[in-house]
Design an enzyme around this catalytic site. Structure first.
Site, mmCIF file in Angstrom:
data_model
loop_
_atom_site.group_PDB
_atom_site.id
_atom_site.type_symbol
_atom_site.label_atom_id
_atom_site.label_comp_id
_atom_site.label_asym_id
_atom_site.label_seq_id
_atom_site.Cartn_x
_atom_site.Cartn_y
_atom_site.Cartn_z
ATOM 1 N N ASP A 147 -2.845 -43.077 -2.439
ATOM 2 C CA ASP A 147 -3.300 -42.807 -4.009
ATOM 3 C C ASP A 147 -3.874 -43.904 -4.408
ATOM 4 O O ASP A 147 -3.688 -45.169 -3.890
ATOM 5 C CB ASP A 147 -2.211 -42.061 -4.680
ATOM 6 C CG ASP A 147 -3.096 -41.194 -5.933
ATOM 7 O OD1 ASP A 147 -4.232 -41.315 -5.946
ATOM 8 O OD2 ASP A 147 -2.494 -40.316 -6.487
HETATM 9 C C1 BGC Z 1 -4.883 -39.141 -8.427
HETATM 10 C C2 BGC Z 1 -5.205 -38.557 -7.389
HETATM 11 C C3 BGC Z 1 -6.692 -38.405 -7.160
HETATM 12 C C4 BGC Z 1 -7.154 -40.016 -7.364
HETATM 13 C C5 BGC Z 1 -8.611 -40.256 -6.997
HETATM 14 C C6 BGC Z 1 -5.431 -40.382 -8.674
HETATM 15 O O1 BGC Z 1 -5.259 -41.379 -9.669
HETATM 16 O O2 BGC Z 1 -3.428 -39.302 -8.601
HETATM 17 O O3 BGC Z 1 -5.006 -37.167 -7.378
HETATM 18 O O4 BGC Z 1 -7.169 -37.936 -5.932
HETATM 19 O O5 BGC Z 1 -6.762 -40.565 -8.420
HETATM 20 O O6 BGC Z 1 -9.411 -39.849 -8.227
#
Ligand code: BGC
Length: 813
Positions: free
Chosen positions: A340
């Site tokens: 993530d």
């Molecule tokens: C979130 C993810 C997301 C990623 C990209 C993160 O902060 O937890 O779910 O896919 O950002 O935007």
């Protein structure tokens, strides 16, 4: 004609292919090699033959284990022609180019897509320092970015373009929690199919969806992004979305790669605080939190994203036992594992890495292939490899997995097939897509209360006072992830009601974001002059989503005051409850005549709600997450363990309940009313016993529409294992069917289960089917069971995978 088609194709031996991947001055030789590489592509992403036994380091302990990875003879024959080609490409890569493939960079911000794609970024692409971009979009700009990668970098390896397309790209569907309330996996599959069609036309290859985290705590704002509290229902919604995004051919021009997230126990964050650690027992981890991920693997998800948080003290992005040993070795899953956002770097803040190169080593050892935006792999993995050369083969593995998904998407064949601007213009928010968004919105609505059948409204209902700022809030209907959704695409409740009914007085009254009570008097005045009140109350889009945890589950702002003032007028009061989480709203239940949960329903929110208010749509959705009576009841999931002293309302007895409140939730899992009623007949079983090894049983129940309107019933099958080696939940969902019935019509619903669906995660850390009685319950909600029976398991046998991940076969006649 595609670049690949314009070039000579044909097989090549390892060394020739390898040569050809190097970039010549002419700029196109990399593509020639790529074309031949794909011409012999035979390989699919996921194949999971099961049943190889062995001794492994399981997640948490060393045990004899059924290992369900492909045996070398069964899958990935090595050397296969394609494996040789990818291997030969890897052999030609420098260390820096290999690490470059592991790097995902920000092409922009989620609200300013492509904004960072300047000359410096293009230079990085030319140097082969980037494998993927996120927060990018648009067929034309991404074509140019792809052109730089395939024509101006040494090896011509195409880029992967990704975005959070969570519940629609331009055509925004209901938020996922709402769609899960349809209890209709087809709704989930359809939205994902349409989202894939639109985003693939806009140059994207990959979405960070579905989010399959089980969420039992509505304080957690990200409950809005998933399918609620249940592992079985969540598994069906997970596999449906993977199918929708990826279709049957990942290489087709209108499918995209699913990025199932957030692998681990992200939904179990303590106290519902986003990013907080999870303390989950191994059994609950295996049976509940991991089950939807396993279902997504069975459906062929080509990628996962790791959770931000720690599980039992081990941050997931560096959790080798969970990721490399369990996901890779035991499950045999070979796709692309992405961290993530900055989660590799956050291993430092978690306190398990002292330096960035330690963090890089931990993540790679855990088998995290790609580093989202932190640039820890980019800047620090080389140092980690220099310190520990054992990481080098792991780097090659990661590169191989990334190149494999690029190949499976067809990017080596035609890197520009996602960049057709005419297709892009034609598909966005087409009439068909809007119609599908309307249908899914209608199916997502849940009727929580309907005293005196105040709903549906009569066409000649007289004057309607429409109260509540949410009724006119277009942006909120798009939810917290809106990809390319536009507020002006949304038909609000206000717009739809004013179009459908001649006499509507709209007054905002109160806003979920404001503490200003001054609008309440005008709302009350309008209510007094009307025949019926429709009050849109709840949370706007910004109350739920990432980093949107709440310590209270009350109606925010001055809405409780507004509600009380409206109720005091004595007019019939219909509450249209909006928002992205279950709320604790006993006062709404007490004061409103009818309560319709409409969540955040996307571009067709208004018409879907109005059709439901007037009965053109008979609501058939059911809750997938319990509504507690107060925040203090959380977690209030229906599938809890029994306790040695089960709750007794008699407070003279010492039992597992609260002194100040009933133990039951306000609205239970599976609850939802209809404008009609359903009657259930007795259960018929295909046999009274089932063999633990491979047996099946069919549970059949007749269901009749006993009302005067056509409508849907969600028939729910629950199980309980009353005596087992470990204490079992009081109920577990094991099947469901949403069926349509005309007045007086009867249908019979059959659920066929295999013995493996009754398995438990044993004390020895294995799936085990134990002998003995299983209780089966069929009903209209978890707290509205209409028929019961038992079946006896004979013998014992190993299980296969998480029982909730195994779909029950449903037949409706
Ligand atoms: C979130 C993810 C997301 C990623 C990209 C993160 O902060 O937890 O779910 O896919 O950002 O935007």
């Amino acid at each position: 004609m595609s670049i690949a088609a314009a070039l000579p194709s044909g097989d090549c031996d390892r060394s020739v292919c390898g040569q050809a991947h190097e970039k010549s001055a002419g700029g196109d030789i990399g593509m020639r090699a790529s074309a031949s590489l794909v011409a012999i592509s035979l390989f699919t992403v996921a194949a999971f033959p099961t049943g190889v036994r062995g001794e492994v380091m399981a997640f948490g302990e060393t045990v004899p284990q059924v290992i369900d990875r492909p045996s070398p003879e069964v899958a990935s024959p090595d050397p296969s022609p394609i494996r040789l080609d990818i291997d030969s490409l890897i052999e030609r890569m420098t260390l820096a180019e290999k690490i470059g493939q592991l790097v995902q960079r920000m092409g922009g911000r989620s609200k300013a897509l492509n904004s960072r794609l300047g000359p410096d970024e293009l230079e990085k692409v030319r140097r082969g320092e980037v494998g993927s971009y996120l927060h990018v979009a648009g067929a034309a700009p991404l074509r140019e970015l792809q052109r730089v990668a395939v024509e101006e970098s040494r090896l011509g390896i195409p880029l992967l373009f990704a975005m959070d397309v969570v519940h629609g790209y331009r055509t925004i569907f209901p938020v996922p929690l709402a769609m899960s309330a349809s209890w209709d996996p087809q709704v989930m599959e359809d939205h994902a199919r349409i989202a894939a069609r639109e985003s693939a036309a806009a140059g994207l290859h990959w979405t960070f969806a579905p989010m399959v985290d089980v969420a039992r705590d509505p304080r957690w704002g990200r409950i809005v992004e998933g399918a609620g509290e249940d592992a079985y229902l969540g598994s069906r919604m997970a596999e449906a979305q993977v199918r929708g995004f990826q279709g049957s051919d990942l290489g087709a021009a209108d499918t995209i790669m699913a990025g199932t997230k957030h692998f681990g126990a992200y939904g179990a964050a303590e106290g519902g605080r986003d990013y907080a650690g999870a303390e989950v027992g191994m059994r609950t981890m295996q049976e509940v939190y991991l089950a939807p991920f396993r279902a997504a693997a069975e459906a062929g998800t080509a990628s996962y994203m790791t959770a931000f948080n720690a599980l039992d003290g081990v941050p997931t992005t560096g959790n080798e036992a969970l990721l490399r040993t369990m996901l890779r070795d035991q499950w045999g899953w070979e796709g692309l594992l992405l961290s993530d956002w900055r989660a590799v770097e956050e291993l430092l803040a978690h306190g398990v890495a002292g330096t960035r190169s330690d963090a890089a080593g931990l993540a790679l050892r855990a088998s995290v292939d790609m580093d989202m935006v932190a640039d820890v792999y980019a800047a620090d993995l080389a140092a980690a490899i220099a310190t520990d050369p054992a990481l080098l083969p792991m780097l090659d593995q990661a590169v191989r997995r990334i190149l494999t998904v690029k190949r499976d998407l067809g990017l080596f064949d035609d890197p520009y097939k996602y960049h057709d601007t005419q297709r892009e213009a034609a598909v966005m928010l087409s009439a068909d897509h809007r119609a599908a968004a309307r249908a899914s919105a209608e199916r997502s609505i849940v009727l929580l209360k309907n005293e005196g059948n105040v709903l549906p409204l009569a066409r000649d209902a007289g004057r309607i006072a429409l109260i509540g700022a949410l009724a006119d809030d277009a942006l909120s209907q798009l939810g917290s992830w809106r990809a390319r959704g536009q507020a002006e695409d949304v038909v609000t409740l206000r717009a739809a009601l004013e179009a459908a009914h001649p006499d509507v007085r709209y007054v905002p009254g109160a806003d979920s974001r404001s503490d200003d009570p001054s609008g309440i008097a005008a709302a009350v005045a309008a209510a007094r002059q009307s025949d019926i009140i429709v009050a849109a109350l709840g949370e706007d889009f910004d109350w739920s989503g990432e980093a949107r945890s709440r310590s209270s589950l009350d109606l925010p702002g001055r809405q409780r005051e507004l509600l009380a003032a409206l109720a005091a007028t004595g007019k019939p009061l219909v509450v249209v409850l909006m928002g992205g989480r279950p709320l604790a709203i006993p006062e709404v239940d007490a004061q409103a005549d009818a309560v319709l949960a409409t969540w955040l329903l996307g571009v067709e929110a208004g018409p879907a709600i109005v059709n439901t208010l007037f009965g053109d749509n008979n609501p058939g959705g059911r809750l997938t997450a319990s509504f507690p009576r107060s925040v203090g009841q959380v977690p209030a999931n229906y599938d809890h363990l029994p306790s040695g002293r089960p709750a007794d309302p008699d407070i003279a007895k010492d039992t597992a309940r609260y002194m100040d409140q009933p133990i039951t939730p306000l609205y239970a899992f599976g609850h939802g009313l209809s404008y009609t009623t359903a009657g259930y007949g007795p259960i018929a079983l295909s046999g009274k016993s089932i063999a633990a090894a491979g047996g099946t049983v069919t549970v059949t129940v007749p269901v009749t529409n006993t009302g005067i309107l056509a409508g849907d019933e969600v028939v729910q099958l629950y199980m309980r294992d009353p005596v087992a080696s470990v204490s079992r939940p009081v109920q577990q969902l094991r099947g469901f069917a949403r069926i349509r019935l005309e007045p007086g019509e009867s249908r019979s619903v059959s659920f066929t289960l295999t013995a493996a669906q009754f398995a438990l995660w044993s004390a020895a850390g294995e799936w085990q089917v134990e002998p003995g009685e299983i209780e089966l319950m069929v009903g209209s909600a978890s707290n509205d069971i209409r028929a019961r029976t038992t079946v006896t398991i004979t013998g014992s046998a190993p299980g296969t995978i998480a029982p909730a991940a195994i779909p029950t076969v449903v037949a409706v006649r």
